[in-house]
Design an enzyme around this catalytic site. Structure first.
Site, PDB file in Angstrom:
ATOM      1  N   GLY A  15      -6.007   1.979  10.229  1.00 55.63           N
ATOM      2  CA  GLY A  15      -6.471   3.024   9.323  1.00 55.63           C
ATOM      3  C   GLY A  15      -6.921   2.429   7.991  1.00 55.63           C
ATOM      4  O   GLY A  15      -6.844   3.089   6.957  1.00 55.63           O
ATOM      5  N   ASP A  65      -8.323   2.746  18.226  1.00 56.83           N
ATOM      6  CA  ASP A  65      -7.465   3.941  18.229  1.00 56.83           C
ATOM      7  C   ASP A  65      -6.056   3.416  18.478  1.00 56.83           C
ATOM      8  O   ASP A  65      -5.788   2.806  19.525  1.00 56.83           O
ATOM      9  CB  ASP A  65      -7.915   4.891  19.348  1.00 56.83           C
ATOM     10  CG  ASP A  65      -7.070   6.163  19.389  1.00 56.83           C
ATOM     11  OD1 ASP A  65      -5.897   6.131  18.961  1.00 56.83           O
ATOM     12  OD2 ASP A  65      -7.590   7.187  19.863  1.00 56.83           O
ATOM     13  N   ASN A  92      -0.545   1.502   9.117  1.00 60.29           N
ATOM     14  CA  ASN A  92      -0.827   2.570   8.143  1.00 60.29           C
ATOM     15  C   ASN A  92      -1.398   3.833   8.774  1.00 60.29           C
ATOM     16  O   ASN A  92      -1.212   4.919   8.222  1.00 60.29           O
ATOM     17  CB  ASN A  92      -1.806   2.021   7.088  1.00 60.29           C
ATOM     18  CG  ASN A  92      -2.469   3.113   6.304  1.00 60.29           C
ATOM     19  OD1 ASN A  92      -1.891   3.681   5.373  1.00 60.29           O
ATOM     20  ND2 ASN A  92      -3.705   3.466   6.683  1.00 60.29           N
ATOM     21  N   SER A 144       6.860   7.674   4.262  1.00 63.15           N
ATOM     22  CA  SER A 144       6.482   8.840   3.464  1.00 63.15           C
ATOM     23  C   SER A 144       7.729   9.344   2.743  1.00 63.15           C
ATOM     24  O   SER A 144       8.849   8.925   3.066  1.00 63.15           O
ATOM     25  CB  SER A 144       5.969   9.916   4.431  1.00 63.15           C
ATOM     26  OG  SER A 144       5.952  11.197   3.847  1.00 63.15           O
ATOM     27  N   TYR A 157       5.701  15.596  11.541  1.00 62.80           N
ATOM     28  CA  TYR A 157       5.381  14.522  10.577  1.00 62.80           C
ATOM     29  C   TYR A 157       6.677  13.936  10.014  1.00 62.80           C
ATOM     30  O   TYR A 157       6.869  12.710   9.982  1.00 62.80           O
ATOM     31  CB  TYR A 157       4.510  15.096   9.460  1.00 62.80           C
ATOM     32  CG  TYR A 157       4.013  14.075   8.465  1.00 62.80           C
ATOM     33  CD1 TYR A 157       2.889  13.300   8.742  1.00 62.80           C
ATOM     34  CD2 TYR A 157       4.662  13.878   7.259  1.00 62.80           C
ATOM     35  CE1 TYR A 157       2.426  12.362   7.828  1.00 62.80           C
ATOM     36  CE2 TYR A 157       4.214  12.944   6.339  1.00 62.80           C
ATOM     37  CZ  TYR A 157       3.086  12.186   6.630  1.00 62.80           C
ATOM     38  OH  TYR A 157       2.643  11.251   5.729  1.00 62.80           O
ATOM     39  N   ALA A 159       9.708  14.067  11.279  1.00 65.85           N
ATOM     40  CA  ALA A 159      10.454  13.349  12.330  1.00 65.85           C
ATOM     41  C   ALA A 159       9.841  11.968  12.582  1.00 65.85           C
ATOM     42  O   ALA A 159      10.547  10.970  12.725  1.00 65.85           O
ATOM     43  CB  ALA A 159      10.460  14.175  13.616  1.00 65.85           C
ATOM     44  N   LYS A 161       8.065  10.105  10.511  1.00 64.45           N
ATOM     45  CA  LYS A 161       8.229   9.199   9.373  1.00 64.45           C
ATOM     46  C   LYS A 161       9.693   8.806   9.185  1.00 64.45           C
ATOM     47  O   LYS A 161       9.997   7.700   8.718  1.00 64.45           O
ATOM     48  CB  LYS A 161       7.652   9.827   8.107  1.00 64.45           C
ATOM     49  CG  LYS A 161       6.127  10.018   8.142  1.00 64.45           C
ATOM     50  CD  LYS A 161       5.386   8.683   8.227  1.00 64.45           C
ATOM     51  CE  LYS A 161       3.891   8.846   8.089  1.00 64.45           C
ATOM     52  NZ  LYS A 161       3.168   7.556   8.152  1.00 64.45           N
ATOM     53  N   ILE A 190      -0.112  11.146  -2.641  1.00 61.76           N
ATOM     54  CA  ILE A 190      -1.236  10.294  -3.040  1.00 61.76           C
ATOM     55  C   ILE A 190      -2.539  11.051  -2.749  1.00 61.76           C
ATOM     56  O   ILE A 190      -2.657  11.695  -1.689  1.00 61.76           O
ATOM     57  CB  ILE A 190      -1.222   8.966  -2.237  1.00 61.76           C
ATOM     58  CG1 ILE A 190       0.153   8.267  -2.293  1.00 61.76           C
ATOM     59  CG2 ILE A 190      -2.341   8.041  -2.685  1.00 61.76           C
ATOM     60  CD1 ILE A 190       0.563   7.674  -3.605  1.00 61.76           C
TER      61      ILE A 190
HETATM   62  P1  NAP Z   1      -6.244   9.526   5.367  1.00 59.13           P
HETATM   63  O1  NAP Z   1      -7.074   9.330   4.167  1.00 59.13           O
HETATM   64  O2  NAP Z   1      -6.409  10.738   6.200  1.00 59.13           O
HETATM   65  O3  NAP Z   1      -6.366   8.233   6.259  1.00 59.13           O
HETATM   66  C1  NAP Z   1      -5.757   8.163   7.514  1.00 59.13           C
HETATM   67  C2  NAP Z   1      -6.265   6.937   8.192  1.00 59.13           C
HETATM   68  O4  NAP Z   1      -5.612   6.836   9.454  1.00 59.13           O
HETATM   69  C3  NAP Z   1      -7.746   6.965   8.428  1.00 59.13           C
HETATM   70  O5  NAP Z   1      -8.259   5.730   8.002  1.00 59.13           O
HETATM   71  C4  NAP Z   1      -7.895   7.151   9.928  1.00 59.13           C
HETATM   72  O6  NAP Z   1      -8.988   6.397  10.438  1.00 59.13           O
HETATM   73  C5  NAP Z   1      -6.604   6.537  10.430  1.00 59.13           C
HETATM   74  N1  NAP Z   1      -6.194   7.045  11.727  1.00 59.13           N
HETATM   75  C6  NAP Z   1      -5.699   8.265  12.049  1.00 59.13           C
HETATM   76  N2  NAP Z   1      -5.455   8.334  13.363  1.00 59.13           N
HETATM   77  C7  NAP Z   1      -5.793   7.127  13.885  1.00 59.13           C
HETATM   78  C8  NAP Z   1      -5.766   6.576  15.172  1.00 59.13           C
HETATM   79  N3  NAP Z   1      -5.352   7.274  16.243  1.00 59.13           N
HETATM   80  N4  NAP Z   1      -6.173   5.304  15.326  1.00 59.13           N
HETATM   81  C9  NAP Z   1      -6.620   4.582  14.280  1.00 59.13           C
HETATM   82  N5  NAP Z   1      -6.670   5.039  13.028  1.00 59.13           N
HETATM   83  C10 NAP Z   1      -6.268   6.313  12.847  1.00 59.13           C
HETATM   84  O7  NAP Z   1      -4.691   9.545   4.998  1.00 59.13           O
HETATM   85  P2  NAP Z   1      -3.823   8.686   3.983  1.00 59.13           P
HETATM   86  O8  NAP Z   1      -3.238   9.648   3.057  1.00 59.13           O
HETATM   87  O9  NAP Z   1      -4.555   7.508   3.489  1.00 59.13           O
HETATM   88  O10 NAP Z   1      -2.656   8.223   4.974  1.00 59.13           O
HETATM   89  C11 NAP Z   1      -2.435   6.874   5.327  1.00 59.13           C
HETATM   90  C12 NAP Z   1      -0.980   6.717   5.711  1.00 59.13           C
HETATM   91  O11 NAP Z   1      -0.163   7.026   4.580  1.00 59.13           O
HETATM   92  C13 NAP Z   1      -0.524   7.661   6.822  1.00 59.13           C
HETATM   93  O12 NAP Z   1       0.404   7.014   7.652  1.00 59.13           O
HETATM   94  C14 NAP Z   1       0.139   8.793   6.055  1.00 59.13           C
HETATM   95  O13 NAP Z   1       1.081   9.475   6.846  1.00 59.13           O
HETATM   96  C15 NAP Z   1       0.785   8.001   4.931  1.00 59.13           C
HETATM   97  N6  NAP Z   1       1.146   8.764   3.752  1.00 59.13           N
HETATM   98  C16 NAP Z   1       0.210   9.435   3.014  1.00 59.13           C
HETATM   99  C17 NAP Z   1       0.616  10.124   1.872  1.00 59.13           C
HETATM  100  C18 NAP Z   1      -0.336  10.856   0.980  1.00 59.13           C
HETATM  101  O14 NAP Z   1       0.127  11.578   0.077  1.00 59.13           O
HETATM  102  N7  NAP Z   1      -1.630  10.706   1.130  1.00 59.13           N
HETATM  103  C19 NAP Z   1       1.962  10.152   1.530  1.00 59.13           C
HETATM  104  C20 NAP Z   1       2.872   9.477   2.302  1.00 59.13           C
HETATM  105  C21 NAP Z   1       2.453   8.772   3.403  1.00 59.13           C
HETATM  106  P3  NAP Z   1     -10.158   7.077  11.302  1.00 59.13           P
HETATM  107  O15 NAP Z   1     -10.868   8.017  10.369  1.00 59.13           O
HETATM  108  O16 NAP Z   1     -10.991   5.950  11.762  1.00 59.13           O
HETATM  109  O17 NAP Z   1      -9.478   7.777  12.431  1.00 59.13           O
END
Ligand code: NAP
Length: 253
Positions: A15, A65, A92, A144, A157, A159, A161, A190
Site C-alpha cells: 500500500g 494484491d 501497511n 491503529s 477493523y 479486531a 488491528k 491521520i
Molecule cells: P489509504 O489512503 O486508503 O491507503 C490504503 C492503501 O492500502 C492504499 O495504498 C491501497 O492501495 C492499499 N491497499 C488496500 N487494500 C490492498 C490490497 N488488497 N492489496 C494491496 N494494497 C492494498 O489509507 P491509509 O489511511 O493510508 O491507511 C494505511 C494503513 O494505515 C492501513 O493499514 C490503515 O488501517 C492504517 N491506519 C490509518 C489511519 C488513518 O487515520 N488514516 C489510522 C490508523 C491506521 P491500492 O489503492 O493500490 O489498493
C-alpha cells in the site's frame, strides 16, 4: 553504526502508493533505502515510484494484491532481483468497513480480517527466508488506535488491528533468532483517503476525534515517517515486539 541510515537497504512497502504507505515509502527512500512500492493500482504505484526517482533514490513498483499469495511471491522476487536482497518489510496495506456489529455482513468481516491481518501474516511468512538470508531485517506492521480500543462502528477493523499487535509480538519472539526485529506503528487519526469521509460526511465524529486528541488535530502521513525510519534502521536492533503510537496523544487519555 550510523543511526537512522538506510543506505543500500531494500524495502517493500505494501500500500505504498497512497496515504500513510506513500509517506513511509518516500521517507525510507529519503533515508537511503531502495524501495518497492507494492499496491494494486499501477498508476498510483508508478506515481510514487517517480516521486522517489526524483529524490535521486531507487524505486520499483510491483502490482500486488496482498490477499493473493502469488502477488506476494512475485513482489518479493522482483525486489530481490532489483536490489540484491530484502531488508525491510512494511505491512501497511489496509481497508476499513463501517457498520455496527449487529448489522455487519460476512463480507465486511472477512475482507477486513483478510486484508489487515491475514495478509500481514502471509507477507511476513513469505519474506522470512529473504530477510534471514540478508543476515536479518525489519518488519514494521501498521496497527491503529483500534489495536488498543474497541469500536462500535468498525468491529472487524478493530479486531484485525488488535490481532496485528499480537502477531507482531509472536513474530518478534519467533524470529529474534534470525536477527529479524518485528515492531508496529499505531497511527492515530491521520488525514488520508481512508479518513477523508469522516471529515466530509461525519462531522460530529470528526469534531469528537479532534476534541479528544490532545494535539487538537489530525496528523499527516509524513508524521509517521520518523517512527518508520527508526524501526527500519540499526538504531532499533534491540527493540522487538513493540508498538509505537504516533497519535498526538489520543492513546493516553
Ligand atoms: P489509504 O489512503 O486508503 O491507503 C490504503 C492503501 O492500502 C492504499 O495504498 C491501497 O492501495 C492499499 N491497499 C488496500 N487494500 C490492498 C490490497 N488488497 N492489496 C494491496 N494494497 C492494498 O489509507 P491509509 O489511511 O493510508 O491507511 C494505511 C494503513 O494505515 C492501513 O493499514 C490503515 O488501517 C492504517 N491506519 C490509518 C489511519 C488513518 O487515520 N488514516 C489510522 C490508523 C491506521 P491500492 O489503492 O493500490 O489498493
Amino acid at each position: 553504526m550510523k543511526l537512522f541510515d538506510l543506505s543500500g537497504k531494500a524495502a517493500i512497502v505494501t500500500g505504498g502508493n497512497g496515504g500513510i504507505g506513500r509517506g513511509i515509502a518516500v521517507g525510507l527512500a529519503a533515508a537511503g533505502a531502495n524501495v518497492c512500492i507494492a499496491g494494486r493500482n499501477e498508476e498510483k504505484n508508478e506515481r510514487v515510484q517517480r516521486e522517489i526517482d526524483e529524490l535521486g533514490a531507487r524505486a520499483i513498483s510491483s502490482h500486488c494484491d496482498v490477499n493473493v499469495e502469488a502477488d506476494i511471491a512475485s513482489t518479493i522476487a522482483a525486489t530481490e532481483e532489483a536490489f540484491g536482497g530484502l531488508n525491510i518489510l512494511v505491512n501497511n496495506a489496509g481497508i476499513a468497513a463501517l457498520n455496527a456489529p449487529e448489522h455487519m455482513t460476512d463480507e465486511e468481516w472477512g475482507s477486513v480480517i483478510e486484508t489487515n491481518l491475514s495478509s500481514v501474516f502471509k507477507f511476513s511468512r513469505a519474506a522470512h527466508s529473504s530477510l534471514a538470508k540478508s543476515g536479518g531485517g525489519k518488519i514494521i506492521n501498521i496497527g491503529s488506535m483500534y489495536s488498543i480500543f474497541g469500536s462500535p462502528f468498525a468491529p472487524s477493523y478493530s479486531a484485525s488491528k488488535g490481532g496485528v499487535i499480537q502477531l507482531t509480538k509472536s513474530l518478534g519472539v519467533a524470529w529474534a533468532k534470525d536477527n529479524i526485529q518485528v515492531n508496529a506503528i499505531l497511527p492515530g487519526w491521520i488525514t488520508t483517503d481512508m479518513t477523508a469521509p469522516i471529515k466530509s460526511d461525519m462531522t460530529d465524529l470528526y469534531e469528537a476525534i479532534v476534541a479528544r486528541t490532545p494535539a487538537g488535530r489530525f496528523g499527516q502521513p509524513e508524521e509517521c515517517v520518523g517512527a518508520a525510519v527508526y524501526l527500519a534502521s540499526e538504531s532499533s536492533n534491540f527493540v522487538t515486539g513493540q508498538n509505537i503510537a504516533v497519535c498526538g496523544g489520543y492513546s493516553i487519555c
